[in-house]
Design an enzyme around this catalytic site. Sequence first.
Site, PDB file in Angstrom:
ATOM      1  N   GLY A  87       4.779   0.886   9.234  1.00 37.11           N
ATOM      2  CA  GLY A  87       4.446   0.142  10.452  1.00 37.11           C
ATOM      3  C   GLY A  87       5.283  -1.119  10.585  1.00 37.11           C
ATOM      4  N   THR A  88       5.492  -1.790   9.478  1.00 34.97           N
ATOM      5  CA  THR A  88       6.269  -3.034   9.494  1.00 34.97           C
ATOM      6  C   THR A  88       7.682  -2.772  10.016  1.00 34.97           C
ATOM      7  OG1 THR A  88       4.999  -3.842   7.613  1.00 34.97           O
ATOM      8  CG2 THR A  88       7.115  -4.932   8.043  1.00 34.97           C
ATOM      9  N   ASN A 166      -6.369  -5.970  12.898  1.00 36.53           N
ATOM     10  CA  ASN A 166      -6.752  -5.379  11.618  1.00 36.53           C
ATOM     11  C   ASN A 166      -7.953  -6.062  10.971  1.00 36.53           C
ATOM     12  OD1 ASN A 166      -4.336  -7.112  11.730  1.00 36.53           O
ATOM     13  ND2 ASN A 166      -4.667  -7.321   9.538  1.00 36.53           N
ATOM     14  N   GLN A 194      -3.409  -0.153  13.883  1.00 38.27           N
ATOM     15  CA  GLN A 194      -4.843   0.030  13.631  1.00 38.27           C
ATOM     16  C   GLN A 194      -5.526   0.856  14.720  1.00 38.27           C
ATOM     17  OE1 GLN A 194      -6.487  -0.628  10.946  1.00 38.27           O
ATOM     18  NE2 GLN A 194      -5.074  -1.970   9.861  1.00 38.27           N
ATOM     19  N   SER A 214       1.471   3.663  11.832  1.00 37.53           N
ATOM     20  CA  SER A 214       1.733   3.780  10.397  1.00 37.53           C
ATOM     21  C   SER A 214       0.891   4.896   9.798  1.00 37.53           C
ATOM     22  CB  SER A 214       1.386   2.442   9.729  1.00 37.53           C
ATOM     23  OG  SER A 214       1.445   2.576   8.329  1.00 37.53           O
ATOM     24  N   GLY A 215       1.505   5.713   8.945  1.00 35.84           N
ATOM     25  CA  GLY A 215       0.825   6.882   8.390  1.00 35.84           C
ATOM     26  C   GLY A 215      -0.394   6.557   7.556  1.00 35.84           C
ATOM     27  N   HIS A 216      -0.293   5.518   6.712  1.00 37.49           N
ATOM     28  CA  HIS A 216      -1.368   5.334   5.727  1.00 37.49           C
ATOM     29  C   HIS A 216      -2.656   4.779   6.312  1.00 37.49           C
ATOM     30  CE1 HIS A 216      -1.095   0.904   4.561  1.00 37.49           C
ATOM     31  NE2 HIS A 216       0.001   1.037   5.279  1.00 37.49           N
ATOM     32  N   THR A 252      18.318   9.550   5.152  1.00 34.61           N
ATOM     33  CA  THR A 252      17.748  10.886   4.992  1.00 34.61           C
ATOM     34  C   THR A 252      16.233  10.836   5.170  1.00 34.61           C
ATOM     35  OG1 THR A 252      19.536  11.474   3.506  1.00 34.61           O
ATOM     36  CG2 THR A 252      17.568  12.853   3.394  1.00 34.61           C
ATOM     37  N   CYS A 340      -3.804  -8.379   3.154  1.00 35.54           N
ATOM     38  CA  CYS A 340      -2.581  -9.136   2.892  1.00 35.54           C
ATOM     39  C   CYS A 340      -2.891 -10.575   2.487  1.00 35.54           C
ATOM     40  CB  CYS A 340      -1.683  -9.132   4.117  1.00 35.54           C
ATOM     41  SG  CYS A 340      -1.333  -7.493   4.709  1.00 35.54           S
TER      42      CYS A 340
HETATM   43  N1  PLP Z   1       0.273  -3.916  11.750  1.00 34.52           N
HETATM   44  C1  PLP Z   1      -1.038  -3.914  11.480  1.00 34.52           C
HETATM   45  C2  PLP Z   1      -2.006  -4.275  12.576  1.00 34.52           C
HETATM   46  C3  PLP Z   1      -1.494  -3.580  10.203  1.00 34.52           C
HETATM   47  O1  PLP Z   1      -2.810  -3.583   9.954  1.00 34.52           O
HETATM   48  C4  PLP Z   1      -0.546  -3.237   9.213  1.00 34.52           C
HETATM   49  C5  PLP Z   1      -0.975  -2.960   7.837  1.00 34.52           C
HETATM   50  O2  PLP Z   1      -2.000  -3.445   7.367  1.00 34.52           O
HETATM   51  C6  PLP Z   1       0.815  -3.237   9.554  1.00 34.52           C
HETATM   52  C7  PLP Z   1       1.190  -3.595  10.836  1.00 34.52           C
HETATM   53  C8  PLP Z   1       1.871  -2.894   8.565  1.00 34.52           C
HETATM   54  O3  PLP Z   1       1.915  -1.488   8.357  1.00 34.52           O
HETATM   55  P1  PLP Z   1       2.634  -0.926   7.057  1.00 34.52           P
HETATM   56  O4  PLP Z   1       1.736  -1.223   5.906  1.00 34.52           O
HETATM   57  O5  PLP Z   1       2.773   0.542   7.294  1.00 34.52           O
HETATM   58  O6  PLP Z   1       3.943  -1.609   6.959  1.00 34.52           O
END
Ligand code: PLP
Length: 401
Positions: A87-88, A166, A194, A214-216, A252, A340
């Site tokens: 996601g970042t 989040n 989210q 983001s996948g996770h 890749t 975080c």
């Molecule tokens: N944006 C939000 C709102 C998130 O909650 C998070 C992860 O906690 C991210 C971005 C970052 O995603 P990633 O962990 O896949 O880099």
Amino acid sequence: MTEDTIMSNKKLIYLDNNATTAVAPEVFETMRPYFCEQYGNPASIHAFGGSIMSKIENARAQVASLIGATKKDRHGKFTEVIFTGCGTESDNTAILSALRACPKKKKVVMSTVEHPAVLSLGKELEKRAYPVSYVPVDSHGCLDMARYEEMVDGNTAIVSIMWANNETGNVYPVEKCAEIAHRYGALFHTDAVQAIGKIPCSMADSQIDMLSLSGHKLHAPKGVGALYIRRGIRFHPAQIGGHQERGRRAGTENVASIIALGKAAELAQASMEEENTRVKALRDRLERGLCENIPKAKVLGDVKSRLPNTTLIGFAAVEGESILMKMDHLGICASSGSACTTGSLEPSHVLRAMGVAYTIAHGAIRFSLSIYNTQEEIDFVIREMPEIIGWLRKLSPFWQD
Ligand code: PLP
């Protein structure tokens, strides 16, 4: 979880799904063959590798379907979606691309409650002499729309406002924000990390130009994400190298994780109703149970516009880290503020932006549920929490009975 809890095989009650989620068993099975059996490079000419490209395109179609991105190119491919590393990366790529695409415009607008994936980039851009404006929020974490509209102007290259927060779970009026951004000729990006998989999304009917996921956060593995880029938007890749993702994200492909993300997207689409009924009911039960049984427990955030799985509760006069440690001994996983910021004793930037009183912000615990949680788990938490809070309050110099 302490090592002891893990070793004693105590049942884990995982209520920290906004931090990360378990990979769904079906997702794991889908990705498994792509490590030791079908390990070819999708760019290869031979069929062993090359045939994997169709699996990537299938995953792209699954993600496109989840976010309602219906446009296909003339080969039938959903090219508005590219796969990224997280996601970042998607957030950074979107914002930096907009600044490169519109070099005459310098300004960036974002909210004060963005995830660090956006907010820290804002701070970095300021150091590089880009003007960045931060939209404030009120005590419920709602955006100050009047201030927002004042901030966007003809010099704004991009606005980035998260779809859902989040920490509080607040859902923001991104369509309205996109409309205002467009009025001033700015691009609009949303960090939907989210939101996706929890609430419906239809990019076909939307004004949003770019969207990160983001996948996770939706039961796929860590280390894979996606960026939606509306067709027709000028895009500048962040990574330069090979031709992968049609030159928009060199490197890749993380084949197994991309295929996993596709499967997770398909499952999320199928379980969206459960998320908004059963999971929401469990969240509401937890929230009610805690607030009714613990004095001075307060829900933080906008209860009228929230993700169905999240509740952030402030327990006055106790320290969040101590609450988490006590919960951890019982095998209950949650978060104080955001994952975080765990480890720092300062209230999170989100709670500070909301102006939450320090004695409440310090004791804020985020519970975030998933489709794997049960009522039995929720009732266990409701039973145990009053004793934890009561015990800690006896030690607290701030607590007055
Ligand atoms: N944006 C939000 C709102 C998130 O909650 C998070 C992860 O906690 C991210 C971005 C970052 O995603 P990633 O962990 O896949 O880099």
